[in-house]
Design a protein around this motif. Sequence first.
Motif, PDB file in Angstrom:
ATOM      1  N   SER A  83       0.833  -1.199   0.000  1.00 52.46           N
ATOM      2  CA  SER A  83       0.000   0.000   0.000  1.00 52.46           C
ATOM      3  C   SER A  83       0.866   1.247   0.000  1.00 52.46           C
ATOM      4  CB  SER A  83      -0.915   0.007   1.227  1.00 52.46           C
ATOM      5  OG  SER A  83      -0.155   0.222   2.415  1.00 52.46           O
ATOM      6  N   GLU A  84       0.277   2.348  -0.456  1.00 47.12           N
ATOM      7  CA  GLU A  84       0.993   3.623  -0.457  1.00 47.12           C
ATOM      8  C   GLU A  84       1.334   4.037   0.972  1.00 47.12           C
ATOM      9  OE1 GLU A  84       0.373   8.272  -1.962  1.00 47.12           O
ATOM     10  OE2 GLU A  84      -1.004   6.676  -2.603  1.00 47.12           O
TER      11      GLU A  84
ATOM     12  N   SER B  91       4.451   2.200   2.057  1.00 41.44           N
ATOM     13  CA  SER B  91       5.669   2.769   1.467  1.00 41.44           C
ATOM     14  C   SER B  91       6.101   4.019   2.219  1.00 41.44           C
ATOM     15  CB  SER B  91       5.434   3.091  -0.009  1.00 41.44           C
ATOM     16  OG  SER B  91       5.151   1.920  -0.750  1.00 41.44           O
ATOM     17  N   GLU B  92       5.129   4.888   2.533  1.00 48.58           N
ATOM     18  CA  GLU B  92       5.457   6.117   3.265  1.00 48.58           C
ATOM     19  C   GLU B  92       5.929   5.806   4.681  1.00 48.58           C
ATOM     20  OE1 GLU B  92       1.878   8.338   3.024  1.00 48.58           O
ATOM     21  OE2 GLU B  92       2.168   8.897   0.903  1.00 48.58           O
TER      22      GLU B  92
END
Length: 262
Positions: free
Chosen positions: A62-63, A66-67
Amino acid sequence: MNATTLPSIQASINGVTLAEPNEQITPEELRQRACTELLRQAAQKDGLLAQDDPAPQAGAFSEAASEAIERWLEQHLNVPEPTEEACRRHHAAHAARYRRGERVHVRHILFGVTPGVDVGALRSRAEACLLDVRCHDGSSAEDAFARAARELSNCPTGAQGGELGWLTAEEFAPEMAQEIFGRAEVGVLPRLVHSRFGLHVVEVLQRDPGVEEPYESVRGAVQLALRQQSWITALRQCLQLLAAEADVQGVELDEASSPLVQ
């Protein structure tokens, strides 16, 4: 280890599976997924990522994950600044990397990686081609490299015998430039060159070394290169610690050549 496709049904990190039951992926891709999953779970443990963050599907995270991984790395990786002495030593030992205007006249044979391709079989074909063109001494009437490029290459340049012309490092994919520039080799390179497009058999026909830059002109680039080396070293050490504390099943992490999140 040769990159052969592997069924990875049992590969998991703390019970989180890394591949679908019928999915075929290379050992390197499996290791990269494992490393990223170790970091994702570390971010969850530190409260940087929600506990209900969805498990990766076919390697897609998921984004938010990643963050969170980026934030976790910023907090945990201790990357020292390179000293002036270390920078000067590095430049002296690798001056060819910092030349200005270096060019190479090259041709290549591309074995392209496309969805669903058997990477193991692809590598075998590429290695056989590499061996074949290296065994020719150039005395035959027909150019073996050009013939192989026309028959085997997945690049449109195959029709021209794989000819790419004179190129600078900036005109190559970075991973290819690293293998070709800053060296003295001329002729068919004794190794396959990997890129995001696939596997390349590469022949360097000529080199124009360009102009060697003094240290003062490339100091910033040298510092950046050493910082990147230190960052990779710190990341690998961090992953080793995370792996030692995790339940790792079905994947060998000791051989990971690039633990970076792609």
